[in-house]
Design a protein around this motif. Structure first.
Motif, PDB file in Angstrom:
ATOM      1  N   THR A   1      25.860  43.697  24.482  1.00  0.00           N
ATOM      2  CA  THR A   1      27.166  43.313  23.966  1.00  0.00           C
ATOM      3  C   THR A   1      28.196  43.868  24.780  1.00  0.00           C
ATOM      4  O   THR A   1      28.004  44.994  25.334  1.00  0.00           O
ATOM      5  CB  THR A   1      27.198  44.008  22.459  1.00  0.00           C
ATOM      6  OG1 THR A   1      26.903  45.229  22.550  1.00  0.00           O
ATOM      7  CG2 THR A   1      26.060  43.278  21.602  1.00  0.00           C
ATOM      8  N   THR A   2      29.375  43.450  24.700  1.00  0.00           N
ATOM      9  CA  THR A   2      30.579  43.893  25.164  1.00  0.00           C
ATOM     10  C   THR A   2      31.253  44.930  24.146  1.00  0.00           C
ATOM     11  O   THR A   2      30.895  45.045  22.914  1.00  0.00           O
ATOM     12  CB  THR A   2      31.583  42.925  25.562  1.00  0.00           C
ATOM     13  OG1 THR A   2      32.132  42.194  24.080  1.00  0.00           O
ATOM     14  CG2 THR A   2      31.179  41.710  26.413  1.00  0.00           C
TER      15      THR A   2
ATOM     16  N   ARG B   1      34.469  44.714  22.986  1.00  0.00           N
ATOM     17  CA  ARG B   1      35.062  43.936  21.891  1.00  0.00           C
ATOM     18  C   ARG B   1      33.837  43.468  20.643  1.00  0.00           C
ATOM     19  O   ARG B   1      34.459  43.734  19.760  1.00  0.00           O
ATOM     20  CB  ARG B   1      35.338  42.655  22.701  1.00  0.00           C
ATOM     21  CG  ARG B   1      36.559  41.872  21.611  1.00  0.00           C
ATOM     22  CD  ARG B   1      36.894  40.864  22.496  1.00  0.00           C
ATOM     23  NE  ARG B   1      38.062  40.112  21.743  1.00  0.00           N
ATOM     24  CZ  ARG B   1      38.707  39.219  22.091  1.00  0.00           C
ATOM     25  NH1 ARG B   1      38.699  38.826  23.228  1.00  0.00           N
ATOM     26  NH2 ARG B   1      39.553  38.694  21.516  1.00  0.00           N
ATOM     27  N   GLU B   2      32.808  43.367  21.436  1.00  0.00           N
ATOM     28  CA  GLU B   2      31.697  42.794  20.209  1.00  0.00           C
ATOM     29  C   GLU B   2      31.368  44.019  19.313  1.00  0.00           C
ATOM     30  O   GLU B   2      31.173  44.094  18.375  1.00  0.00           O
ATOM     31  CB  GLU B   2      30.548  42.112  20.706  1.00  0.00           C
ATOM     32  CG  GLU B   2      30.980  40.799  21.256  1.00  0.00           C
ATOM     33  CD  GLU B   2      29.714  40.265  22.208  1.00  0.00           C
ATOM     34  OE1 GLU B   2      29.079  41.168  22.597  1.00  0.00           O
ATOM     35  OE2 GLU B   2      29.831  39.311  22.718  1.00  0.00           O
TER      36      GLU B   2
ATOM     37  N   GLN C   1      34.031  44.844  16.948  1.00  0.00           N
ATOM     38  CA  GLN C   1      33.894  43.919  15.769  1.00  0.00           C
ATOM     39  C   GLN C   1      32.840  44.212  14.772  1.00  0.00           C
ATOM     40  O   GLN C   1      32.756  44.146  13.734  1.00  0.00           O
ATOM     41  CB  GLN C   1      33.552  42.506  16.578  1.00  0.00           C
ATOM     42  CG  GLN C   1      33.632  41.361  15.352  1.00  0.00           C
ATOM     43  CD  GLN C   1      33.427  39.909  15.881  1.00  0.00           C
ATOM     44  OE1 GLN C   1      33.441  39.865  16.987  1.00  0.00           O
ATOM     45  NE2 GLN C   1      33.736  39.089  15.040  1.00  0.00           N
TER      46      GLN C   1
ATOM     47  N   ILE D   1      27.754  37.591  14.858  1.00  0.00           N
ATOM     48  CA  ILE D   1      28.154  37.662  16.479  1.00  0.00           C
ATOM     49  C   ILE D   1      27.541  36.548  17.294  1.00  0.00           C
ATOM     50  O   ILE D   1      28.285  36.035  17.993  1.00  0.00           O
ATOM     51  CB  ILE D   1      27.465  39.207  16.970  1.00  0.00           C
ATOM     52  CG1 ILE D   1      28.190  40.102  16.054  1.00  0.00           C
ATOM     53  CG2 ILE D   1      27.475  39.037  18.254  1.00  0.00           C
ATOM     54  CD1 ILE D   1      29.762  40.296  16.451  1.00  0.00           C
ATOM     55  N   GLU D   2      26.335  36.025  16.717  1.00  0.00           N
ATOM     56  CA  GLU D   2      25.751  35.035  17.490  1.00  0.00           C
ATOM     57  C   GLU D   2      26.314  33.808  17.284  1.00  0.00           C
ATOM     58  O   GLU D   2      26.752  32.992  18.194  1.00  0.00           O
ATOM     59  CB  GLU D   2      24.419  34.679  17.147  1.00  0.00           C
ATOM     60  CG  GLU D   2      23.585  33.680  17.990  1.00  0.00           C
ATOM     61  CD  GLU D   2      22.084  33.542  17.481  1.00  0.00           C
ATOM     62  OE1 GLU D   2      21.548  32.415  17.908  1.00  0.00           O
ATOM     63  OE2 GLU D   2      21.723  34.303  16.500  1.00  0.00           O
TER      64      GLU D   2
ATOM     65  N   VAL E   1      29.702  33.450  16.671  1.00  0.00           N
ATOM     66  CA  VAL E   1      30.949  33.525  17.458  1.00  0.00           C
ATOM     67  C   VAL E   1      30.766  33.509  19.178  1.00  0.00           C
ATOM     68  O   VAL E   1      31.640  32.876  19.677  1.00  0.00           O
ATOM     69  CB  VAL E   1      31.659  34.820  16.991  1.00  0.00           C
ATOM     70  CG1 VAL E   1      33.099  35.291  17.780  1.00  0.00           C
ATOM     71  CG2 VAL E   1      32.070  34.959  15.413  1.00  0.00           C
ATOM     72  N   THR E   2      29.725  34.249  19.624  1.00  0.00           N
ATOM     73  CA  THR E   2      29.896  34.492  20.839  1.00  0.00           C
ATOM     74  C   THR E   2      28.840  33.591  21.491  1.00  0.00           C
ATOM     75  O   THR E   2      28.615  33.427  22.751  1.00  0.00           O
ATOM     76  CB  THR E   2      29.413  35.859  21.216  1.00  0.00           C
ATOM     77  OG1 THR E   2      28.027  36.027  20.600  1.00  0.00           O
ATOM     78  CG2 THR E   2      30.530  36.796  20.932  1.00  0.00           C
ATOM     79  N   HIS E   3      27.947  32.668  20.754  1.00  0.00           N
ATOM     80  CA  HIS E   3      26.924  31.815  21.137  1.00  0.00           C
ATOM     81  C   HIS E   3      25.897  32.478  22.279  1.00  0.00           C
ATOM     82  O   HIS E   3      25.377  31.701  23.066  1.00  0.00           O
ATOM     83  CB  HIS E   3      27.509  30.719  21.864  1.00  0.00           C
ATOM     84  CG  HIS E   3      28.666  29.942  21.305  1.00  0.00           C
ATOM     85  ND1 HIS E   3      28.236  29.343  20.159  1.00  0.00           N
ATOM     86  CD2 HIS E   3      29.943  30.001  21.409  1.00  0.00           C
ATOM     87  CE1 HIS E   3      29.358  28.842  19.506  1.00  0.00           C
ATOM     88  NE2 HIS E   3      30.356  29.233  20.267  1.00  0.00           N
ATOM     89  N   HIS E   4      25.450  33.690  21.882  1.00  0.00           N
ATOM     90  CA  HIS E   4      24.521  34.445  22.630  1.00  0.00           C
ATOM     91  C   HIS E   4      23.881  35.437  21.554  1.00  0.00           C
ATOM     92  O   HIS E   4      24.546  35.975  20.617  1.00  0.00           O
ATOM     93  CB  HIS E   4      24.741  35.150  23.810  1.00  0.00           C
ATOM     94  CG  HIS E   4      25.567  36.474  23.887  1.00  0.00           C
ATOM     95  ND1 HIS E   4      25.361  37.385  23.078  1.00  0.00           N
ATOM     96  CD2 HIS E   4      26.713  36.685  24.597  1.00  0.00           C
ATOM     97  CE1 HIS E   4      26.115  38.461  23.240  1.00  0.00           C
ATOM     98  NE2 HIS E   4      26.918  38.076  23.913  1.00  0.00           N
TER      99      HIS E   4
END
Length: 141
Positions: A80-81, A83-84, A87, A107-108, A110-113
């Motif tokens: 995770t970054t 920013r994540e 969040q 999170i998945e 929104v970020t698609h991973h």
């Protein structure tokens, strides 16, 4: 200092890595700048005072990863970054009833991973928060 060599007379990988780690950040920047100017690996190495192989390794890392920093090998890279992570913290503070699995699903989406619920719990623990774990059955009392 005694160098261990292979049968072909080439310095071992461990010694090459330690030679790479001894290059200062300033010299790594010089190496990349000289290569951008069009100098060969050999000429760049002689100007900086490093081995041609070390210069090639620094340039390869610059081309592939966009960084010249030394790698920290103590732990695997985070999935995770930052920013994540912020969040995740905001979601946990805003709704105390949200579970780590729900946060992971959000999170998945929104970020698609994919991020595991365990990772969410670790990130919350790092920021001194706690993720709610739902009961799997009703308590007896």
């Amino acid at each position: 200092m005694k160098f261990t060599t292979c049968i072909s007379g080439v310095i071992s990988r461990r010694k090459q890595r330690s030679a790479f780690d001894q290059v200062s950040e300033f010299n790594r920047g010089r190496i990349v700048a000289y290569r951008d100017c069009g100098l060969s690996f050999r000429k760049t190495g002689t100007r900086v005072g490093q081995n041609q192989t070390t210069v090639m390794r620094i340039c390869d890392r610059w081309m592939q990863e966009g960084t010249m920093d030394r790698r920290s090998r103590s732990h695997p890279p985070q999935c995770t970054t930052s920013r994540e992570d912020r969040q995740i913290e905001r979601m946990a503070v805003a709704d105390r009833k949200v579970t780590s699995r729900n946060v992971a699903q959000h999170i998945e989406s929104v970020t698609h991973h994919s991020v595991s619920a365990r990772t969410i719990r670790h990130r919350l623990q790092q920021s001194s928060l706690a993720g709610r774990r739902p009961f799997l059955r009703l308590p007896l009392t």
